[in-house]
Design a protein around this motif. Structure first.
Motif, short mmCIF file in Angstrom:
data_model
loop_
_atom_site.label_atom_id
_atom_site.label_comp_id
_atom_site.label_asym_id
_atom_site.label_seq_id
_atom_site.Cartn_x
_atom_site.Cartn_y
_atom_site.Cartn_z
N PHE A 120 -11.91 -7.32 -7.08
CA PHE A 120 -11.98 -7.08 -8.52
C PHE A 120 -11.28 -8.20 -9.26
O PHE A 120 -10.07 -8.41 -9.08
N PRO A 121 -12.02 -8.93 -10.12
CA PRO A 121 -11.38 -9.94 -10.95
C PRO A 121 -10.28 -9.28 -11.79
O PRO A 121 -10.47 -8.19 -12.32
N GLY A 122 -9.13 -9.89 -11.83
CA GLY A 122 -8.01 -9.33 -12.58
C GLY A 122 -7.23 -8.29 -11.81
O GLY A 122 -6.19 -7.84 -12.25
N GLY A 123 -7.72 -7.85 -10.64
CA GLY A 123 -6.96 -6.98 -9.77
C GLY A 123 -7.17 -5.49 -9.88
O GLY A 123 -6.71 -4.74 -9.04
N ILE A 144 0.61 -8.86 1.53
CA ILE A 144 -0.37 -7.78 1.56
C ILE A 144 0.35 -6.45 1.67
O ILE A 144 1.21 -6.27 2.54
N THR A 145 0.02 -5.51 0.79
CA THR A 145 0.58 -4.17 0.88
C THR A 145 -0.31 -3.36 1.81
O THR A 145 -1.51 -3.18 1.54
N VAL A 146 0.26 -2.88 2.91
CA VAL A 146 -0.47 -2.05 3.87
C VAL A 146 -0.19 -0.59 3.50
O VAL A 146 0.96 -0.21 3.26
N GLY A 154 -5.19 0.93 4.50
CA GLY A 154 -5.62 -0.01 3.48
C GLY A 154 -4.77 -1.26 3.45
O GLY A 154 -3.64 -1.28 3.94
N GLY A 155 -5.34 -2.29 2.87
CA GLY A 155 -4.62 -3.54 2.64
C GLY A 155 -4.94 -4.03 1.24
O GLY A 155 -6.11 -4.18 0.90
N ILE A 156 -3.90 -4.24 0.44
CA ILE A 156 -4.09 -4.70 -0.93
C ILE A 156 -3.50 -6.11 -1.04
O ILE A 156 -2.32 -6.32 -0.78
N ARG A 158 -6.36 -14.62 -9.36
CA ARG A 158 -7.68 -14.39 -9.97
C ARG A 158 -8.33 -13.08 -9.59
O ARG A 158 -9.04 -12.47 -10.38
N ILE A 159 -8.12 -12.63 -8.34
CA ILE A 159 -8.87 -11.50 -7.79
C ILE A 159 -7.93 -10.59 -7.00
O ILE A 159 -7.05 -11.06 -6.29
N GLY A 160 -8.18 -9.30 -7.11
CA GLY A 160 -7.49 -8.34 -6.25
C GLY A 160 -8.43 -7.95 -5.13
O GLY A 160 -9.57 -7.53 -5.37
#
Length: 186
Positions: free
Chosen positions: A81-84, A121-123, A147-149, A154-156
């Motif tokens: 997602f652009p912007g996160g 990266i948030t797991v 999950g991994g964030i 620029r992108i999330g």
């Protein structure tokens, strides 16, 4: 036969007997395949089936084969997602609300930070009854989310692995290795 030769033969026999046991203790290196999704590349096990994304919101979809005893595979989806699409905490909360525990509330969520190169990266881990309407209605007991964030300027990027509990638990080492292998596509 003289004693030194007998000792040498006995020692060789012991070495040959122990070597297979030592080999069995070492983890087997799993064959992998490279996946290019948007601006990222990463490695996943060769046994995971990379599928064409079912919507424009998904960069890739990967089917993770079921663990022994599970009937259904797990699904790994990568969203970008652009912007996160909000903060990491907002996204963790969104995933949490897709699960219900035995008391009817949302289960606890575990998070940790995985550092890989310059990436932080948030797991995320949670489990329970998976209830969602997107992309289609689902109500599956005994499911787990891993999950991994990975937010960039620029992108999330959001890696979401959901499926039967045992399957997702079994896939966790490969999931972590996938996140650690992630790099910009070149």
């Amino acid at each position: 036969m003289n004693r030194p030769i007998r000792r040498t033969i006995a020692a060789l026999g012991l070495i040959l007997a122990v070597t297979p046991a030592l080999d069995a203790q070492e983890p087997k290196r799993q064959e992998t395949q490279a996946v290019k999704a948007g601006d990222l590349t990463f490695e996943v096990p060769a046994s995971w089936k990379v599928n064409r994304p079912s919507s424009q919101m998904r960069l890739t979809e990967i089917e993770v084969p079921p663990a022994e005893g599970d009937e259904k595979p797990a699904e790994l989806v990568l969203f970008a997602f652009p912007g996160g699409a909000g903060t990491v905490a907002m996204n963790v909360d969104r995933w949490k609300r897709q699960f219900v525990d035995e008391s009817g509330g949302n289960p606890e969520v575990e998070t940790e930070i995985l550092e890989s190169g310059d990436a932080e990266i948030t797991v995320v881990r949670t489990s329970g009854r998976y209830v969602t309407q997107i992309p289609e209605p689902m109500d599956e007991p005994g499911y787990r989310l891993l999950g991994g964030i990975y937010p960039t300027a620029r992108i999330g990027y959001f890696f979401k692995l959901v499926g039967p509990d045992a399957t997702v638990r079994e896939a966790e080492p490969a999931f972590r290795a996938m996140l650690e292998s992630m790099k910009p596509a070149g």
